[in-house]
Motif scaffolding. Structure first.
Motif, PDB file in Angstrom:
ATOM      1  N   GLN A   1       0.828  -1.200   0.000  1.00  0.00           N
ATOM      2  CA  GLN A   1       0.000   0.000   0.000  1.00  0.00           C
ATOM      3  C   GLN A   1       0.866   1.255   0.000  1.00  0.00           C
ATOM      4  OE1 GLN A   1      -3.008   0.272  -0.507  1.00  0.00           O
ATOM      5  NE2 GLN A   1      -4.001   1.895   0.631  1.00  0.00           N
ATOM      6  N   LEU A   2       1.911   1.246   0.811  1.00  0.00           N
ATOM      7  CA  LEU A   2       2.768   2.434   0.885  1.00  0.00           C
ATOM      8  C   LEU A   2       3.526   2.644  -0.415  1.00  0.00           C
ATOM      9  CD1 LEU A   2       4.223   2.202   4.492  1.00  0.00           C
ATOM     10  CD2 LEU A   2       2.327   3.577   3.684  1.00  0.00           C
ATOM     11  N   ALA A   3       3.845   1.534  -1.103  1.00  0.00           N
ATOM     12  CA  ALA A   3       4.586   1.667  -2.366  1.00  0.00           C
ATOM     13  C   ALA A   3       3.705   2.212  -3.475  1.00  0.00           C
ATOM     14  CB  ALA A   3       5.150   0.311  -2.773  1.00  0.00           C
ATOM     15  N   SER A   4       2.430   1.850  -3.447  1.00  0.00           N
ATOM     16  CA  SER A   4       1.591   2.217  -4.584  1.00  0.00           C
ATOM     17  C   SER A   4       0.901   3.560  -4.404  1.00  0.00           C
ATOM     18  CB  SER A   4       0.537   1.133  -4.828  1.00  0.00           C
ATOM     19  OG  SER A   4      -0.289   1.015  -3.695  1.00  0.00           O
ATOM     20  N   ARG A   5       0.730   4.018  -3.192  1.00  0.00           N
ATOM     21  CA  ARG A   5       0.017   5.287  -2.992  1.00  0.00           C
ATOM     22  C   ARG A   5       0.819   6.190  -2.066  1.00  0.00           C
ATOM     23  NH1 ARG A   5      -5.975   5.027  -3.573  1.00  0.00           N
ATOM     24  NH2 ARG A   5      -6.474   2.933  -4.217  1.00  0.00           N
ATOM     25  N   ALA A   6       1.121   7.368  -2.526  1.00  0.00           N
ATOM     26  CA  ALA A   6       1.833   8.319  -1.670  1.00  0.00           C
ATOM     27  C   ALA A   6       0.805   9.166  -0.940  1.00  0.00           C
ATOM     28  CB  ALA A   6       2.764   9.174  -2.495  1.00  0.00           C
TER      29      ALA A   6
END
Lengths: 236, 687
Positions: B613-618
């Motif tokens: 989740q952290l990788a795909s959405r900032a």
């Protein structure tokens, strides 16, 4: 003056033109005749710089056409055997486009179109869409395109085919008028129509100019008979 | 009028009557709008600008558009025999090619502009807030990048058209060579080398568009595209000229033409390589190239003293310019904040040997940045993660007094692991905690041991198996002693954790929440934060929670008095439902009587901070979690948003998104289709 010297051309291994030489002076209307596949269209394509000869020269006023092609083409009017025009344009739009493409200044385009359309009897077709024209009418538009800028060399490939009787009758005057500013070379089969305006006939056979028949001082019937005889194989 | 402009005008005029245009332009608008709508949702809360989202949505379809617009510019002339008429005029082949390519390019540019108008027009209608601070000039570099790429696609498509006498064959060859093949090769390379994607990032064509749209203009890319475009035009002109050579000597001419084409390719490649060797990167002030988060600004203004920042990398390194630009901008920010005094140094490992030796003794390696204050130092490697967040943490660690805080993560019940680096792990957020001075520890409650006294807080990250009665008892006892608990629970009632919460004032509610601002509905976008310390600094930001739970106060909340009083607070809300809640016991007497108040923070599923989740959405998920940890550990001074202030926000709910997609993908391109079809029919009927 257009001088063709020792022109040779072959598609793959089949020679079409072997050694073609002749000279066309200004004011002349030279008609090239020959059987099917004799090389008339190829000869005119070479003269229009659409094909590069294997050997020989095309000299326009002493300049080699293939060494200075742009300068040569500026003096050239060419009408191919089957002129394909832009069907979405009107005749006037097409001629204006062609005049602009050939570098005619915009202010002179209208006058050029008027002159050419009058000569080719297409005044009434200027607003017509090309897609709606008959084959003969298209030929006349293509002829108007070829003479549009009064070229010094005019090449007409089989230009009488598809024209109606009235236009065939008028072809003589068109060619005579064109000869006033051009060296005209015509390729075609319609000998009986062409004898009315030709100054010379060249018979193309086996890749060479086999016979050259001057029209001066010869009646139309006699000229036609001589040309047909030359085509049939006899020498006059 | 020159032959180029005459040919260009004729190409444009003819394009109006072609059914290929009637299909290609609305098709391009619809495809790019669909990708735009999709990417817009994915970009919610990120630093991406509308210009970047739009440009990267339109770019992949430009080669296809060019292929269809150019497919018959030469092939039709060849098929019908009009080539003879064109080539018998006193116009160079290159002028014809230039005119036709220019016409196709202008039509392509018009389609790109149409796509932009549709995107902005629809956004202005459905999400006016998204365009509040957007200036039209910001789309300049984005449009430039698209037109630059489009010029190459058009030139190459014209060349393909000159090679084929069938328009469809030319279109197929163009699409394959320009759109399908590069992406397939890239995908294959990424499959072949699993480490390729992180090393190379996105496909270069897409990355270039994104960079340009963000205002980062590479001179190397511009020169390369210009060289390749010129090469394509040269090849197209040579293909046209080849039609003159049909005789016995044509083999010789074809060979010399092939040699000329090969030389042009070699020249274009050489120019491109040279251009990238001498590449200059320009930062145009149109995108948010370097902006600093509220958290960074807070740290810079609240800290004091002098911090030395040393960039330890060669001056000819590719990273040198962006890093020095970032640090200089940071220094200006620090100077204007008035708190911290920052001194910048640049040390080249090859030339500044004395300084380099000192940095190596501090543990620094080449390509790193060292932050120093007094005897404290932090070394940050210049890797993909370098940026606002790690720099803020580094400055905080050197500028603020050191304070050891241990975070204990429970284990043994199917929890997500902080030392797992996979998509379902928590290593990213654990690394953030480590950067902020926390130590991540494992807590095995099944072992018959007391909870360590140095435990700043316990984290339960989505347990799937039941806690034993003894384990729950230990947690309860720890809380009664002033403990801190961050519980992220899957579904209530499955693990027993929910059973101890009501006695601390929190009651999980079994009530499914559906996100009305996302198309899937399983993600809920939360932007309503209360004035609780965890969320108060996140105003204007948003977090995305997957399968959220709601929490209510239990009967014991707000009861008792003094040190026993339980204060229930909503932290983040969706409507009236609290999707994150906090409880504090004894908070009101803490400062007077030195009682360590008990604090509990409850959030739903832990997936909002998983690596994937952290990788795909900032978004602000990371900051929300860090703020919760900071609040629980008592370090809630820096509860500011780590998200950049100019994060993308459309404010559209799900219905608005669906309407937006319908209008941009089907409505507006449909209108264009009808208009173009009417024009084409009229012209054809005339012919």
């Amino acid at each position: 003056m257009l001088e063709i010297r020792n022109l040779a051309f072959a598609y793959s291994r089949a020679p079409v033109l072997r050694d073609v030489s002749f000279v066309v002076s200004p004011g002349e209307v030279v008609v090239v005749v020959g059987g099917n596949g004799a090389g008339k269209t190829t000869l005119l394509r070479i003269l229009a710089t659409l094909a590069v000869p294997d050997a020989g020269l095309v000299l326009a006023d002493g300049d080699n056409a293939f060494e200075r092609p742009l300068r040569y083409r500026r003096q050239l009017g060419y009408m191919p055997e089957n002129p394909a025009l832009y069907e979405d344009m009107t005749v006037k739009e097409y001629l204006a486009y062609r005049a602009s493409l050939k570098g005619e200044p915009a202010k002179r385009v209208r006058r050029r179109i008027s002159e050419a359309s009058e000569m080719c009897q297409i005044d009434g077709l200027l607003r017509s869409a090309i897609g709606r024209l008959s084959f003969g009418q298209r030929k006349r538009v293509a002829l108007a395109d070829a003479i549009l800028l009064r070229p010094r060399v005019l090449l007409l490939d089989d230009f009488l085919s598809g024209l109606d009787t009235s236009m065939r009758d008028a072809a003589g005057s068109v060619l005579s008028e064109a000869a006033s500013f051009s060296s005209v070379i015509v390729a075609g089969h319609e000998i009986s129509d062409l004898v009315k305006c030709a100054t010379r006939f060249l018979v193309l056979r086996d890749g060479i100019i086999s016979t050259s028949i001057e029209a001066a001082g010869v009646s139309a019937d006699e000229l036609e008979r001589r040309v047909r005889a030359a085509l049939a194989g006899g020498v006059s | 009028m020159s032959a180029i402009s005459v040919t260009c005008r004729r190409t444009l005029s003819r394009a109006r009557s072609l059914f290929a245009t009637v299909l290609a332009v609305p098709g391009f608008a619809a495809a790019s709008a669909a990708l735009f709508a999709f990417r817009l949702e994915a970009a919610e809360g990120t630093r991406q600008t509308i210009a970047v989202v739009w440009a990267t949505s339109a770019a992949p379809f430009l080669p296809v558009l060019a292929a269809f617009l150019a497919m018959d510019v030469w092939s039709d002339e060849r098929r019908t025999g009009r080539m003879s008429l064109l080539l018998s005029t006193a116009v160079r082949e290159r002028d014809f090619v230039l005119g036709k390519a220019l016409g196709v390019w202008l039509a392509s540019a018009a389609a790109a502009a149409l796509s932009l108008v549709f995107a902005l027009g629809s956004l202005a209608f459905f999400a006016p807030s998204a365009l509040a601070d957007v200036r039209l000039v910001a789309f300049g570099p984005a449009m430039f990048a698209l037109l630059m790429q489009s010029a190459l696609w058009c030139a190459a498509s014209v060349a393909f058209s000159a090679m084929f006498s069938r328009a469809f064959a030319a279109a197929c060859a163009s699409v394959t060579a320009l759109a399908v093949l590069p992406r397939c090769l890239w995908a294959a390379a990424m499959l072949w080398s699993s480490s390729g994607r992180p090393a190379f990032g996105e496909m270069p064509l897409d990355a270039q568009v994104a960079d340009f749209a963000a205002g980062v203009v590479s001179t190397g890319a511009v020169v390369t595209f210009a060289a390749l475009t010129a090469m394509s035009l040269f090849i197209a002109a040579k293909c046209v000229a080849l039609t003159r050579f049909s005789g016995r000597r044509s083999g010789k001419w074809r060979f010399s033409t092939a040699v000329a084409m090969a030389l042009s390719v070699a020249l274009a490649v050489s120019v491109s390589v040279l251009a990238f060797r001498l590449d200059e990167t320009l930062d145009l002030p149109v995108g948010n190239v370097v902006t600093f988060s509220q958290r960074m600004r807070h740290i810079l203004s609240e800290s004091s003293g002098r911090v030395a920042v040393t960039a330890f990398l060669p001056r000819n390194a590719p990273l040198f310019k962006p890093v020095s630009h970032f640090l200089r901008t940071l220094k200006r920010q620090a100077d204007s904040a008035g708190g911290l005094t920052m001194t910048l140094y640049f040390v080249d490992p090859k030339w500044d040997l004395g300084a380099a030796e000192r940095l190596v003794r501090l543990g620094a390696k080449e390509n790193s940045v060292v932050f120093e204050k007094g005897h404290r130092s932090v070394v940050l490697p210049l890797d993909d993660s370098f940026g606002d967040r790690p720099v803020a943490s580094a400055i905080q660690r050197v500028a603020m007094p050191p304070r050891r805080r241990d975070v204990y993560w429970t284990t043994g019940h199917g929890e997500a692991a902080f030392d797992s680096y996979g998509t379902w792990g928590l290593s990213d957020i654990a690394r953030e905690l480590a950067r902020s001075g926390y130590r991540n520890m494992t807590l095995d409650l099944s072992a018959d041991k007391a909870i360590p006294s140095d435990c700043a807080l316990i984290v339960i990250a989505g347990a799937k198996e039941s806690f034993s009665r003894a384990e729950l008892g230990r947690i309860d006892a720890y809380l009664k002693g002033g403990g801190r608990l961050l519980v992220m629970m899957g579904q209530p009632g499955e693990t027993g954790v929910a059973s101890i919460l009501p006695s601390w004032g929190i009651r999980p509610v079994v009530q499914p929440l559906v996100g009305v601002r996302t198309l899937s509905g399983s993600d809920v976008i939360v932007s309503d934060f209360t004035d609780h310390p965890i969320g108060s600094q996140l105003a204007g930001s948003r977090i995305v929670l997957e399968k959220p739970l709601s929490f209510a106060s239990s009967a014991v909340a707000e009861s008792g008095s003094g040190a026993d009083r339980l204060e229930f607070s909503q932290v983040a809300r969706v409507g009236q439902s609290a999707v994150a809640a906090a409880v504090e016991r004894g908070g009101t007497v803490g400062s007077d009587l030195a009682v360590r108040p008990t604090r509990i923070v409850a959030i739903g599923d832990p997936s909002f901070v998983l690596n994937g989740q952290l990788a795909s959405r900032a978004n602000a998920n990371r900051d929300f979690f860090l703020n919760a940890v900071a609040y629980l550990s008592g370090a809630d001074t820096f509860g500011s948003s780590g998200l950049e202030v100019d994060a993308l926000s459309t404010g559209m709910d799900r219905d608005a998104r669906v309407r937006f997609a319908i209008v941009t993908v089907a409505g507006l391109p449909g209108v264009v289709f009808l208009l173009l079809a009417a024009v084409a029919m009229r012209r054809r009927r005339r012919g």
